[in-house]
Design an enzyme around this catalytic site. Structure first.
Site, short mmCIF file in Angstrom:
data_model
loop_
_atom_site.label_atom_id
_atom_site.label_comp_id
_atom_site.label_asym_id
_atom_site.label_seq_id
_atom_site.Cartn_x
_atom_site.Cartn_y
_atom_site.Cartn_z
N LYS A 89 0.80 -1.22 0.00
CA LYS A 89 0.00 0.00 0.00
C LYS A 89 0.83 1.28 0.00
CE LYS A 89 -4.47 -1.55 1.52
NZ LYS A 89 -4.26 -2.98 1.88
N GLU A 111 -9.56 7.05 3.86
CA GLU A 111 -10.44 6.08 4.50
C GLU A 111 -9.64 4.83 4.78
OE1 GLU A 111 -9.95 6.14 1.29
OE2 GLU A 111 -9.65 3.99 0.98
N SER A 377 1.48 -9.88 -1.14
CA SER A 377 1.10 -8.47 -0.95
C SER A 377 1.44 -7.90 0.43
CB SER A 377 -0.39 -8.28 -1.23
OG SER A 377 -1.17 -9.11 -0.40
C1 LIG Z 1 -5.18 -3.95 1.61
C2 LIG Z 1 -4.53 -5.23 1.29
C3 LIG Z 1 -4.98 -6.05 0.24
C4 LIG Z 1 -6.19 -5.73 -0.59
O1 LIG Z 1 -6.16 -4.53 -1.28
P1 LIG Z 1 -5.90 -4.45 -2.85
O2 LIG Z 1 -6.19 -3.06 -3.20
O3 LIG Z 1 -6.85 -5.43 -3.50
O4 LIG Z 1 -4.50 -4.85 -3.08
C5 LIG Z 1 -4.28 -7.21 -0.04
N1 LIG Z 1 -3.21 -7.57 0.69
C6 LIG Z 1 -2.76 -6.83 1.72
C7 LIG Z 1 -1.57 -7.29 2.49
C8 LIG Z 1 -3.40 -5.63 2.06
O5 LIG Z 1 -2.96 -4.90 3.08
#
Ligand SMILES: *Cc1c(COP(=O)(O)O)cnc(C)c1O
Length: 393
Positions: A89, A111, A377
């Site tokens: 993020k 948000e 992610s």
């Molecule tokens: C917020 C988040 C997501 C989901 O958000 P996307 O916008 O779909 O990427 C996925 N993995 C992690 C670790 C997150 O913090």
């Protein structure tokens, strides 16, 4: 550029900017300036330097040997979990704070649901010395106490959204209301590839550093710059958008998007937006979203707070409808088990969001020669309580 945004802000049938008139000045200002600003050499230099020195990029493309042996295929993990603050993020919040500064804004609003985007936003505001207000649903504030504490520690003000279901979509509504009232000094940092144009495109561009790096990294290890499969979890879709971005037009690359099925697709408690969703408008964008027969948004559910958004970004809605991407959905139980498997096979504790993506290894057949890249992610520190309660460790 069929799968990317057109000049009106659409991805096929989806996208656009369906906004109240009072938001027009804010959105127009962004729309008219974002491409110009982010393509300036000075902007690119500042952005890349912060990604390198502050976020810790490039993140490794790690060959997961034990997992590869078990599934008899070649599995790589793009380690976004190693970014500062623990997830992808921050790539976006760094980009947007630099953009906000160029636009002369000295106040940031955002948000947040699980609090991850709130933390990434509060972090870059502290870095830049900018005032930061985070809107969060009253229920989420209770559920995500550690992230609320992090935001406060970073100097942000956390405002409780007490309307509706008191969760993410209500926090988003409150943030939009704030922006309407403060159009001159405030920039709204949206945390995923959602919202009115130009947000989905802008966020995708900032996250595209993920697939930029993969191209170079694969070329070094595999002698070609593309994989056979790209696999990511989709909440709003930003980590997936970053993973896919530079490969959208390359038909050698199969794209897989993994959504949260919660307690099961037909359980009434899920967040499998593409499968259950219908065309509608949410937060300024025409996309697929979960709604009842009267068009009221239904409350999504997933054990991972980062995936329980009732819509998906318009890029992904178009990838689904055009069949460019294959969408699969994975239950809480499957994801939780993968969280444990990845921890014990590779020594990587993933975020529960991330863990969803790996479930495709159980349902799809890959060839020994296939090169598969998973977007890792985020890391699972924030989810330890959930894991521990679930497994009664
Ligand atoms: C917020 C988040 C997501 C989901 O958000 P996307 O916008 O779909 O990427 C996925 N993995 C992690 C670790 C997150 O913090």
């Amino acid at each position: 550029m069929k799968y990317n945004v057109d000049k009106n802000g659409y991805y096929g049938d989806f996208g656009g900017a369906y906004i109240p008139e009072m938001l027009y000045p804010n959105i127009s200002e962004l729309k008219e300036n974002y491409l110009k600003i982010i393509s300036e050499p000075k902007f690119k230099k500042d952005f890349n330097l912060l990604l390198k020195k502050y976020v810790g990029r490039p993140t490794p493309l790690y060959f997961a040997e034990r997992l590869s042996n078990k599934y008899n295929t070649k599995i790589y993990l793009k380690r976004e979990d190693l970014c500062h603050t623990g997830a992808h993020k921050i790539n976006n919040t760094i980009g947007q704070i630099l953009l906000a500064k160029r636009l002369g804004k000295n106040r940031i609003i955002a948000e947040t649901g699980a609090g991850q985007h709130g933390v990434a936003t509060a972090t870059v505001c502290a870095l830049m010395g900018v005032k930061c207000v985070i809107y969060m649903g009253e229920i989420d504030i209770k559920r995500q106490a550690p992230n609320v504490a992090r935001m406060k520690m970073l100097g942000a003000e956390v405002k409780s959204a007490k309307s509706g279901s008191k969760t993410l979509k209500d926090a988003t509504n409150e943030a939009i209301r704030d922006w309407i009232n403060n159009p001159v000094d405030t920039h709204y940092i949206i945390g995923s590839v959602v919202g009115p144009h130009p947000y989905p495109d802008m966020v995708a561009r900032f996250q595209s550093v993920i697939s930029d790096e993969i191209k170079t990294q694969l070329l070094n290890t595999e002698n070609r710059d593309y994989p056979d499969y790209l696999i990511a979890c989709v909440g709003g879709g930003s980590n997936a958008a970053g993973l896919y971005y530079n490969y959208l037009e390359n038909k050698n690359v199969k794209i897989i998007a993994v959504e949260a099925a919660g307690k099961g697709i037909s359980s009434g408690e899920s967040a499998a937006t593409s499968i259950l969703g219908k065309e509608g408008i949410i937060h300024g964008s025409k996309t697929l979203l979960m709604q009842n027969k009267d068009g009221q948004i239904t409350e999504p559910y997933s054990i991972s707070a980062g995936l329980d958004y009732p819509g998906i970004g318009p890029m992904h809605a178009n990838l689904y409808r055009s069949k460019r991407a294959e969408f699969v959905s994975v239950t809480d139980d499957e994801a939780m088990n993968w969280g444990l498997t990845l921890s014990q096979m590779e020594g990587i504790i993933p975020a529960i969001e991330t863990a969803h993506a790996f479930s495709v290894l159980d349902t799809m057949n890959f060839k020994p020669s296939d090169i598969i890249v998973f977007n890792c992610s985020g890391r699972g520190d924030k989810d330890l309580d959930t894991y521990i309660n679930y497994f009664k460790i």
